[in-house]
Design an enzyme around this catalytic site. Structure first.
Site, PDB file in Angstrom:
ATOM      1  CG  ASP A 167       9.962  -2.940 -11.524  1.00  0.00           C
ATOM      2  OD1 ASP A 167       9.185  -3.736 -12.064  1.00  0.00           O
ATOM      3  OD2 ASP A 167      10.282  -1.848 -12.036  1.00  0.00           O
TER       4      ASP A 167
ATOM      5  CB  SER B 141       4.064  -3.512  -5.482  1.00  0.00           C
ATOM      6  OG  SER B 141       4.980  -2.671  -4.798  1.00  0.00           O
TER       7      SER B 141
ATOM      8  N   PRO C 281       0.813  -1.223   0.000  1.00  0.00           N
ATOM      9  CG  PRO C 281       0.022  -0.979   2.189  1.00  0.00           C
ATOM     10  CD  PRO C 281       0.775  -1.915   1.292  1.00  0.00           C
TER      11      PRO C 281
ATOM     12  CG  ASP D  62      15.498  -7.002 -10.211  1.00  0.00           C
ATOM     13  OD1 ASP D  62      16.291  -6.846 -11.146  1.00  0.00           O
ATOM     14  OD2 ASP D  62      14.976  -8.098  -9.946  1.00  0.00           O
TER      15      ASP D  62
ATOM     16  N   GLY E 107       8.387   2.928  -9.998  1.00  0.00           N
ATOM     17  CA  GLY E 107       9.169   2.264 -11.046  1.00  0.00           C
ATOM     18  C   GLY E 107       8.432   1.014 -11.484  1.00  0.00           C
TER      19      GLY E 107
ATOM     20  CG  ASP F 191      16.175   3.197  -8.961  1.00  0.00           C
ATOM     21  OD1 ASP F 191      15.079   3.643  -8.582  1.00  0.00           O
ATOM     22  OD2 ASP F 191      16.319   2.076  -9.464  1.00  0.00           O
TER      23      ASP F 191
ATOM     24  CD  GLU G 221       0.520  -6.147   8.560  1.00  0.00           C
ATOM     25  OE1 GLU G 221       1.273  -6.480   9.499  1.00  0.00           O
ATOM     26  OE2 GLU G 221      -0.628  -6.604   8.395  1.00  0.00           O
ATOM     27  NE  ARG G 222       6.658  -7.970   9.281  1.00  0.00           N
ATOM     28  CZ  ARG G 222       7.041  -9.132   8.802  1.00  0.00           C
ATOM     29  NH1 ARG G 222       8.155  -9.214   8.076  1.00  0.00           N
ATOM     30  NH2 ARG G 222       6.345 -10.224   8.996  1.00  0.00           N
TER      31      ARG G 222
ATOM     32  NE  ARG H  35      11.828   7.257  -6.979  1.00  0.00           N
ATOM     33  CZ  ARG H  35      11.860   5.976  -6.600  1.00  0.00           C
ATOM     34  NH1 ARG H  35      10.746   5.334  -6.318  1.00  0.00           N
ATOM     35  NH2 ARG H  35      13.001   5.349  -6.475  1.00  0.00           N
TER      36      ARG H  35
END
Length: 362
Positions: free
Chosen positions: A79, A77, A21, A356, A111, A176, A53-54, A189
């Site tokens: 990469d 999400s 998230p 990656d 990304g 990056d 969550e982490r 960004r």
């Protein structure tokens, strides 16, 4: 493309969706509910959503979980989460079986290189944001899947990673990681990060060596068996030569303490602005870095930029890369070579390496 073998997901289909998230500008969960879920429902794909969550949460989930209850794993999400999932799967004792489970990427980060690459391989127009998400969801709804190369990366500290996108050192990796603080901007960004890194352009010293694509100790490469898993662009040893559950063998690499074999090429220059080894077409939604790349071409597309390039030329190259025309500029500082394996030995432990898009200790 001709010659590719495709599998088809069952109908009805059960998908485990791993979703971060926090990725990108933080809209992944909203976008999943608004855009993705209605399309999947139409296609008879039921979802179990696992919200991370982490860091490493998804890694542990796919490493330890019984995956037999799902037909496919879907990553919503950027990469980075797919990197976790791939490496979690490769740590399983049954990795050979686990890696046959189809993986799907839905762009939910800043990304989204693999999603952009798959959109390109599928022959769709170049798109971004919601349109890219819709295209990738549509590909999932159609249920066709095929194979993808993974590259095995070993570092001097003894760590080994499996990478699906690319390895970087120098300018691109700096952009990056330096731009992480602007995550809320989404893909913008990277534009801001590029301008900032251009202002303080750095040079990196090291030795780069590679095994060119065409040579396999003087002979042509063996024809590829479409069903065999491929590591390092090479078919692993015949069954029975590895202990069950042991990770795949690096057949093309000598240990890092030994010099590279005589049939490898050592780059004469030792000062670089960047080195990037990419195995997909796109480095980001708007960066078509390796137009010739395909999902399983057994090839690492190695780019390196020699020191001495001007900031203006570097910026021109990046602008051309949005259309994939950077090699047409014939810039003498930019070199591109298709390889099967490579080695990079930095002179000093400074600078950022990425795999990656995730930072590595240099």
């Amino acid at each position: 493309p001709a010659g590719d073998s495709y599998g088809v997901l069952p109908r009805p289909c059960r998908a485990l969706v791993l979703l971060n998230p926090q990725s990108g500008s933080g809209r992944a969960l909203d976008d999943f509910q608004a855009v993705v879920q209605p399309m999947l429902a139409e296609a008879d794909i039921t979802t179990t959503v696992f919200v991370t969550e982490r860091p490493h949460h998804a890694h542990e989930k796919v490493r330890d979980e019984d995956l037999s209850q799902w037909d496919t794993l879907v990553v919503m999400s950027g990469d980075g989460l797919l990197f976790e999932v791939v490496n979690g799967l490769m740590e399983r004792p049954d990795w050979k079986e686990a890696m046959k489970k189809p993986l799907c990427i839905l762009p939910g980060g800043s990304g989204n290189a693999l999603a952009a690459s798959i959109n390109y391989y599928a022959g769709y127009d170049h798109v971004a944001k919601k349109k890219l998400l819709t295209n990738c969801t549509f590909i999932l709804c159609k249920g066709l899947y095929t194979q993808m190369d993974l590259v095995s990366l070993s570092t001097a500290s003894g760590k080994r990673f499996f990478s699906f996108l690319g390895f970087g050192w120098g300018f691109i990796s700096d952009v990056d990681i330096d731009s992480e603080k602007y995550r809320w901007l989404g893909s913008a960004r990277f534009t801001l990060g590029t301008l900032q890194c251009l202002a303080k352009l750095r040079v990196y010293q090291g030795r780069l060596s590679y095994l060119p694509m065409a040579t396999e100790q003087g002979s042509s490469p063996a024809p590829r068996d479409r069903q065999a898993p491929v590591t390092n662009g090479h078919i692993p040893q015949p069954a029975g030569t590895e202990a069950p559950g042991s990770p795949p063998h690096d057949s093309l690499l000598v240990p890092l303490g030994q010099p590279v074999p005589a049939h490898w090429t050592v780059v004469p220059e030792e000062e670089f602005v960047l080195v990037y080894a990419i195995y997909q077409s796109h480095l980001g939604t708007n960066l078509l870095m390796a137009p010739a790349a395909r999902l399983h071409d057994g090839c690492i597309h190695l780019f390196y930029m020699k020191a001495g390039i001007s900031r203006v030329t570097l910026l021109k190259l990046f602008l051309a890369m949005s259309r994939g025309t950077h090699l047409d500029l014939n810039c003498p500082h930019l070199c591109y070579v298709p390889v099967r394996a490579f080695r990079l030995e930095p002179r000093v432990a400074a600078g950022i390496m990425t795999v990656d898009g995730e930072a590595l200790a240099c």
